[in-house]
Design a protein around this motif. Structure first.
Motif, short mmCIF file in Angstrom:
data_model
loop_
_atom_site.label_atom_id
_atom_site.label_comp_id
_atom_site.label_asym_id
_atom_site.label_seq_id
_atom_site.Cartn_x
_atom_site.Cartn_y
_atom_site.Cartn_z
N MET A 1 -3.36 -0.62 -0.03
CA MET A 1 -2.24 0.32 0.10
C MET A 1 -1.97 0.73 1.55
SD MET A 1 -1.12 0.60 -2.91
CE MET A 1 0.06 1.86 -2.53
N GLY A 2 -2.88 0.43 2.45
CA GLY A 2 -2.67 0.78 3.85
C GLY A 2 -2.96 2.22 4.19
N GLN A 3 -3.51 2.95 3.24
CA GLN A 3 -3.91 4.34 3.47
C GLN A 3 -4.93 4.76 2.43
OE1 GLN A 3 -0.67 7.13 2.84
NE2 GLN A 3 0.32 5.67 1.47
N PRO A 4 -5.80 5.68 2.78
CA PRO A 4 -6.81 6.15 1.81
C PRO A 4 -6.16 6.89 0.64
CG PRO A 4 -7.36 6.85 4.05
CD PRO A 4 -5.96 6.30 4.08
N PRO A 5 -6.85 6.94 -0.49
CA PRO A 5 -6.29 7.62 -1.67
C PRO A 5 -5.92 9.08 -1.39
CG PRO A 5 -8.28 6.42 -2.27
CD PRO A 5 -8.15 6.33 -0.79
N ALA A 6 -6.73 9.80 -0.64
CA ALA A 6 -6.42 11.22 -0.36
C ALA A 6 -5.12 11.35 0.41
CB ALA A 6 -7.57 11.86 0.42
N ASP A 7 -4.89 10.48 1.39
CA ASP A 7 -3.63 10.51 2.14
C ASP A 7 -2.45 10.16 1.23
OD1 ASP A 7 -5.21 11.08 4.31
OD2 ASP A 7 -4.85 9.17 5.33
N TYR A 8 -2.66 9.18 0.35
CA TYR A 8 -1.62 8.79 -0.59
C TYR A 8 -1.22 9.99 -1.45
CZ TYR A 8 0.81 6.13 -4.20
OH TYR A 8 1.75 5.65 -5.08
N ARG A 9 -2.20 10.69 -1.98
CA ARG A 9 -1.93 11.85 -2.84
C ARG A 9 -1.24 12.97 -2.05
NH1 ARG A 9 -6.54 13.88 -6.72
NH2 ARG A 9 -5.41 12.78 -8.35
N ARG A 10 -1.71 13.22 -0.83
CA ARG A 10 -1.11 14.27 0.01
C ARG A 10 0.35 13.95 0.30
NH1 ARG A 10 -5.97 15.01 2.48
NH2 ARG A 10 -5.63 13.29 3.92
N ARG A 11 0.64 12.69 0.63
CA ARG A 11 2.01 12.28 0.91
C ARG A 11 2.90 12.52 -0.30
NH1 ARG A 11 4.84 7.73 0.11
NH2 ARG A 11 3.02 6.58 -0.57
N LEU A 12 2.38 12.21 -1.48
CA LEU A 12 3.16 12.41 -2.70
C LEU A 12 3.42 13.89 -2.95
CD1 LEU A 12 1.60 9.83 -5.15
CD2 LEU A 12 3.87 9.79 -4.16
N SER A 13 2.42 14.72 -2.72
CA SER A 13 2.60 16.15 -2.97
C SER A 13 3.60 16.75 -1.99
CB SER A 13 1.27 16.90 -2.93
OG SER A 13 0.78 16.98 -1.62
N ARG A 14 3.64 16.27 -0.74
CA ARG A 14 4.63 16.76 0.22
C ARG A 14 6.03 16.31 -0.19
NH1 ARG A 14 1.47 15.33 5.57
NH2 ARG A 14 1.34 13.52 4.32
N GLN A 15 6.15 15.08 -0.68
CA GLN A 15 7.45 14.58 -1.11
C GLN A 15 7.98 15.38 -2.29
OE1 GLN A 15 6.97 10.42 -1.93
NE2 GLN A 15 7.36 9.82 0.17
N SER A 16 7.10 15.70 -3.22
CA SER A 16 7.56 16.45 -4.41
C SER A 16 7.92 17.88 -4.05
CB SER A 16 6.51 16.41 -5.51
OG SER A 16 5.35 17.10 -5.14
N GLN A 17 7.34 18.42 -3.00
CA GLN A 17 7.72 19.78 -2.56
C GLN A 17 9.11 19.79 -1.96
OE1 GLN A 17 4.63 20.90 0.16
NE2 GLN A 17 3.12 21.26 -1.45
#
Length: 88
Positions: free
Chosen positions: A70-86
């Motif tokens: 994925m080119g990024q760790p799972p924690a970063d992936y989840r953080r990016r998604l939570s920022r997008q949904s905000q």
């Protein structure tokens, strides 16, 4: 998989690669990461639990494979998604 296919190992591997462009192991890793992505997106499960759910007993191994694919760790992936949904 080879045994279930009824083919010789070399024939199975050649046909599998032709059909998927991946080895069976790489294909399995992609499936696990896809399931992990889904769980990261839809649940708040900790990474250890997600790794277990997708078939890894070692969350470090799952984290490494996820990061490679994925080119990024799972924690970063989840953080990016939570920022997008905000922002949605």
């Amino acid at each position: 998989m080879t045994r279930l296919s009824g083919l010789e190992e070399r024939t199975f591997l050649r046909r599998f690669h032709k059909a998927t462009s991946l080895t069976p192991l790489a294909y399995l890793q992609h499936l696990k990461v896809e399931k992990g992505r889904d769980l990261l997106e839809t649940t708040s499960l900790p990474l250890d639990q997600i790794a277990w759910e997708v078939g890894h007993q070692d969350s470090g191994a799952f984290r490494k494979i996820f990061t490679r694919l994925m080119g990024q760790p799972p924690a970063d992936y989840r953080r990016r998604l939570s920022r997008q949904s905000q922002h949605d």
